[in-house]
Design an enzyme around this catalytic site. Structure first.
Site, mmCIF file in Angstrom:
data_model
loop_
_atom_site.group_PDB
_atom_site.id
_atom_site.type_symbol
_atom_site.label_atom_id
_atom_site.label_comp_id
_atom_site.label_asym_id
_atom_site.label_seq_id
_atom_site.Cartn_x
_atom_site.Cartn_y
_atom_site.Cartn_z
ATOM 1 N N CYS A 92 72.570 17.182 47.017
ATOM 2 C CA CYS A 92 73.854 18.061 46.745
ATOM 3 C C CYS A 92 74.199 19.169 45.773
ATOM 4 O O CYS A 92 73.840 19.953 46.034
ATOM 5 C CB CYS A 92 74.751 16.452 45.876
ATOM 6 S SG CYS A 92 76.537 16.770 45.630
ATOM 7 N N HIS B 213 73.709 12.003 48.875
ATOM 8 C CA HIS B 213 72.802 11.577 47.540
ATOM 9 C C HIS B 213 72.373 9.915 48.117
ATOM 10 O O HIS B 213 72.540 9.085 47.849
ATOM 11 C CB HIS B 213 73.789 11.226 46.419
ATOM 12 C CG HIS B 213 74.419 11.928 46.063
ATOM 13 N ND1 HIS B 213 74.192 12.569 44.530
ATOM 14 C CD2 HIS B 213 75.720 12.949 45.833
ATOM 15 C CE1 HIS B 213 75.089 13.631 44.093
ATOM 16 N NE2 HIS B 213 75.585 13.913 45.240
ATOM 17 N N GLU C 273 70.235 9.101 46.625
ATOM 18 C CA GLU C 273 69.193 8.020 45.402
ATOM 19 C C GLU C 273 70.492 6.408 44.542
ATOM 20 O O GLU C 273 69.952 6.180 43.587
ATOM 21 C CB GLU C 273 69.286 8.606 44.200
ATOM 22 C CG GLU C 273 70.159 10.028 43.183
ATOM 23 C CD GLU C 273 70.694 10.434 44.286
ATOM 24 O OE1 GLU C 273 71.897 11.011 43.698
ATOM 25 O OE2 GLU C 273 70.274 11.005 45.572
#
Length: 197
Positions: A82, A176, A178
């Site tokens: 991002c 994202h 994660e």
């Protein structure tokens, strides 16, 4: 025995803890980086999401802008998500006044291209080099890549826009991974670190 690489997470702003956890799950020894001296001994670095203009200002304030540019230029493997993708772009289409990047990927990025915070969304994304089917991408005020140069490889697109790119030892996604519990993109990066550092 597989060597456990040491990978830093730039801890100026953003979802640092989530990246530390994802890297650990992907087989890396992960640690936070806030100062230039903490770059020593790293075999890779993750630039988390957050706000790219804030990251740019804090990197200058903490004395990291020059050392990180040099480290990337010298071949340190880096993965940005991002805002991290924006920081890895050689050019931003719509930069804020005074905004700088670390560079590393020959691409032009548009900030907040997928919309504002309340337009955030999730989507399945097929990422080249990631086995096992599409990954779940979380897009939060996400950028997209307007164009790439000859040295950069497009790894994924969503809705006609480039959302994952790799150039040599530098990887970037506009989403994202994660935040999903799926660590395959981090595993790809850890593999890059092991084989190219």
């Amino acid at each position: 025995m597989t060597v456990q690489p040491t990978i830093g997470v730039l801890a100026l702003q953003g979802d640092v803890r989530e990246h530390l956890a994802a890297l650990a799950a992907a087989g890396a020894a992960a640690r936070q980086v806030r100062r230039p001296e903490e770059l020593a001994g790293l075999q890779g670095l993750v630039l988390p999401g957050g706000e790219s203009t804030t990251i740019s200002k804090l990197a200058v304030l903490f004395g990291l802008m020059g050392p990180l540019r040099a480290a990337i230029r010298d071949g340190l493997p880096v993965y940005g998500t991002c805002a991290g993708m924006i920081m890895l772009a050689d050019k931003i289409l719509d930069p804020r006044s005074g905004q700088e990047t670390f560079g590393g990927i020959d691409m032009i990025v548009r900030r907040n291209a997928f919309g504002r915070q309340n337009e955030s969304f999730e989507a399945l994304v097929d990422v080249a080099g990631v086995a096992g089917g599409p990954v779940e991408g979380v897009f939060i005020r996400a950028p997209w890549v307007e164009s790439v140069g000859a040295r950069a490889d497009v790894l994924a697109e969503h809705d006609g826009h480039i959302v994952a790119v790799r150039q040599a030892r530098v990887l970037a996604t506009s989403f994202h991974p994660e935040l999903t519990g799926d660590h395959r993109v981090h595993e790809l990066f850890v593999h890059m670190v092991r084989t190219e550092s």
